[in-house]
Design a protein around this motif. Structure first.
Motif, PDB file in Angstrom:
ATOM      1  N   ALA A 187       0.834  -1.205   0.000  1.00 10.73           N
ATOM      2  CA  ALA A 187       0.000   0.000   0.000  1.00 10.73           C
ATOM      3  C   ALA A 187       0.867   1.253   0.000  1.00 10.73           C
ATOM      4  N   GLU A 188       1.941   1.239   0.756  1.00  4.81           N
ATOM      5  CA  GLU A 188       2.827   2.401   0.817  1.00  4.81           C
ATOM      6  C   GLU A 188       3.525   2.628  -0.526  1.00  4.81           C
ATOM      7  N   ARG A 189       3.994   1.532  -1.147  1.00  3.78           N
ATOM      8  CA  ARG A 189       4.658   1.664  -2.445  1.00  3.78           C
ATOM      9  C   ARG A 189       3.675   2.156  -3.508  1.00  3.78           C
ATOM     10  N   LEU A 190       2.441   1.641  -3.463  1.00  2.66           N
ATOM     11  CA  LEU A 190       1.429   2.088  -4.415  1.00  2.66           C
ATOM     12  C   LEU A 190       1.109   3.560  -4.202  1.00  2.66           C
ATOM     13  N   ALA A 191       0.955   3.988  -2.961  1.00  3.80           N
ATOM     14  CA  ALA A 191       0.657   5.398  -2.666  1.00  3.80           C
ATOM     15  C   ALA A 191       1.791   6.295  -3.147  1.00  3.80           C
ATOM     16  N   ALA A 192       3.033   5.875  -2.937  1.00  3.83           N
ATOM     17  CA  ALA A 192       4.173   6.670  -3.396  1.00  3.83           C
ATOM     18  C   ALA A 192       4.190   6.764  -4.914  1.00  3.83           C
ATOM     19  N   ARG A 193       3.893   5.663  -5.578  1.00  5.55           N
ATOM     20  CA  ARG A 193       3.882   5.642  -7.038  1.00  5.55           C
ATOM     21  C   ARG A 193       2.780   6.551  -7.581  1.00  5.55           C
ATOM     22  N   LEU A 194       1.602   6.501  -6.969  1.00  6.28           N
ATOM     23  CA  LEU A 194       0.504   7.362  -7.407  1.00  6.28           C
ATOM     24  C   LEU A 194       0.824   8.834  -7.156  1.00  6.28           C
ATOM     25  N   ALA A 195       1.472   9.135  -6.035  1.00  2.00           N
ATOM     26  CA  ALA A 195       1.837  10.518  -5.734  1.00  2.00           C
ATOM     27  C   ALA A 195       2.860  11.043  -6.737  1.00  2.00           C
ATOM     28  N   ALA A 196       3.679  10.160  -7.285  1.00  3.32           N
ATOM     29  CA  ALA A 196       4.707  10.569  -8.247  1.00  3.32           C
ATOM     30  C   ALA A 196       4.168  10.706  -9.667  1.00  3.32           C
ATOM     31  N   GLU A 197       2.940  10.278  -9.913  1.00  4.29           N
ATOM     32  CA  GLU A 197       2.360  10.369 -11.254  1.00  4.29           C
ATOM     33  C   GLU A 197       2.231  11.828 -11.665  1.00  4.29           C
ATOM     34  N   PRO A 198       2.583  12.148 -12.924  1.00  5.59           N
ATOM     35  CA  PRO A 198       2.426  13.533 -13.393  1.00  5.59           C
ATOM     36  C   PRO A 198       0.953  13.886 -13.557  1.00  5.59           C
ATOM     37  N   LEU A 199       0.689  15.172 -13.579  1.00  2.00           N
ATOM     38  CA  LEU A 199      -0.670  15.640 -13.814  1.00  2.00           C
ATOM     39  C   LEU A 199      -1.088  15.255 -15.225  1.00  2.00           C
ATOM     40  N   PRO A 200      -2.393  15.135 -15.503  1.00  2.00           N
ATOM     41  CA  PRO A 200      -2.859  14.637 -16.807  1.00  2.00           C
ATOM     42  C   PRO A 200      -2.238  15.323 -18.021  1.00  2.00           C
ATOM     43  N   GLY A 201      -2.052  16.622 -18.016  1.00  2.23           N
ATOM     44  CA  GLY A 201      -1.495  17.324 -19.164  1.00  2.23           C
ATOM     45  C   GLY A 201      -0.025  17.036 -19.385  1.00  2.23           C
ATOM     46  N   LYS A 202       0.661  16.598 -18.360  1.00  2.46           N
ATOM     47  CA  LYS A 202       2.102  16.368 -18.434  1.00  2.46           C
ATOM     48  C   LYS A 202       2.449  14.897 -18.585  1.00  2.46           C
ATOM     49  N   ARG A 203       1.446  14.046 -18.619  1.00  2.00           N
ATOM     50  CA  ARG A 203       1.666  12.600 -18.644  1.00  2.00           C
ATOM     51  C   ARG A 203       2.404  12.152 -19.909  1.00  2.00           C
ATOM     52  N   ALA A 204       2.041  12.660 -21.072  1.00  2.00           N
ATOM     53  CA  ALA A 204       2.660  12.221 -22.328  1.00  2.00           C
ATOM     54  C   ALA A 204       4.140  12.564 -22.356  1.00  2.00           C
ATOM     55  N   ALA A 205       4.514  13.760 -21.918  1.00  2.00           N
ATOM     56  CA  ALA A 205       5.919  14.155 -21.912  1.00  2.00           C
ATOM     57  C   ALA A 205       6.707  13.308 -20.929  1.00  2.00           C
ATOM     58  N   ALA A 206       6.153  13.054 -19.776  1.00  2.00           N
ATOM     59  CA  ALA A 206       6.848  12.256 -18.766  1.00  2.00           C
ATOM     60  C   ALA A 206       7.016  10.823 -19.232  1.00  2.00           C
ATOM     61  N   ALA A 207       6.029  10.290 -19.940  1.00  2.00           N
ATOM     62  CA  ALA A 207       6.112   8.908 -20.421  1.00  2.00           C
ATOM     63  C   ALA A 207       7.196   8.763 -21.472  1.00  2.00           C
ATOM     64  N   SER A 208       7.371   9.766 -22.328  1.00  2.00           N
ATOM     65  CA  SER A 208       8.399   9.662 -23.355  1.00  2.00           C
ATOM     66  C   SER A 208       9.785   9.816 -22.762  1.00  2.00           C
TER      67      SER A 208
END
Length: 101
Positions: free
Chosen positions: A63-84
């Protein structure tokens, strides 16, 4: 009250076996249409999930690792740039959420 909402409430009560006698005919009539049949199937699926055996225990710290991973996710508009920019998102997910192997 919204007719669709009332029909869903009647169908829910019917699927739970808690429909008052005066409302049984209305509930059965609500099942006559596609929305009623879809609601009936959905309520039964919900009941099946609620009665199902519990999921197996997760690894310690999941649960802690999942929460950390979700907190590190970029905002929707920045997701494509971060993924590349990421070398391997699947590998990063495995390390962050599942933990080291």
């Amino acid at each position: 009250m919204d007719t669709n909402k009332k029909n869903r409430e009647l169908i829910s009560a019917l699927s739970d076996g808690e429909i008052p006698d005066p409302d049984q005919e209305l509930a059965l009539a609500a099942l006559d249409g596609p929305d009623g049949r879809q609601a009936w199937a959905l309520f039964h699926q919900i009941g099946d999930v609620l009665r199902a055996a519990p999921a197996p225990d997760l690894a310690p710290g999941f649960a802690e690792r999942l929460a950390a991973r979700l907190a590190a996710e970029p905002l929707p508009g920045k997701r494509a740039a971060a993924a590349s920019d990421a070398a391997g998102p699947a590998a990063q997910f495995d390390q962050t959420v599942a933990g080291p192997t």
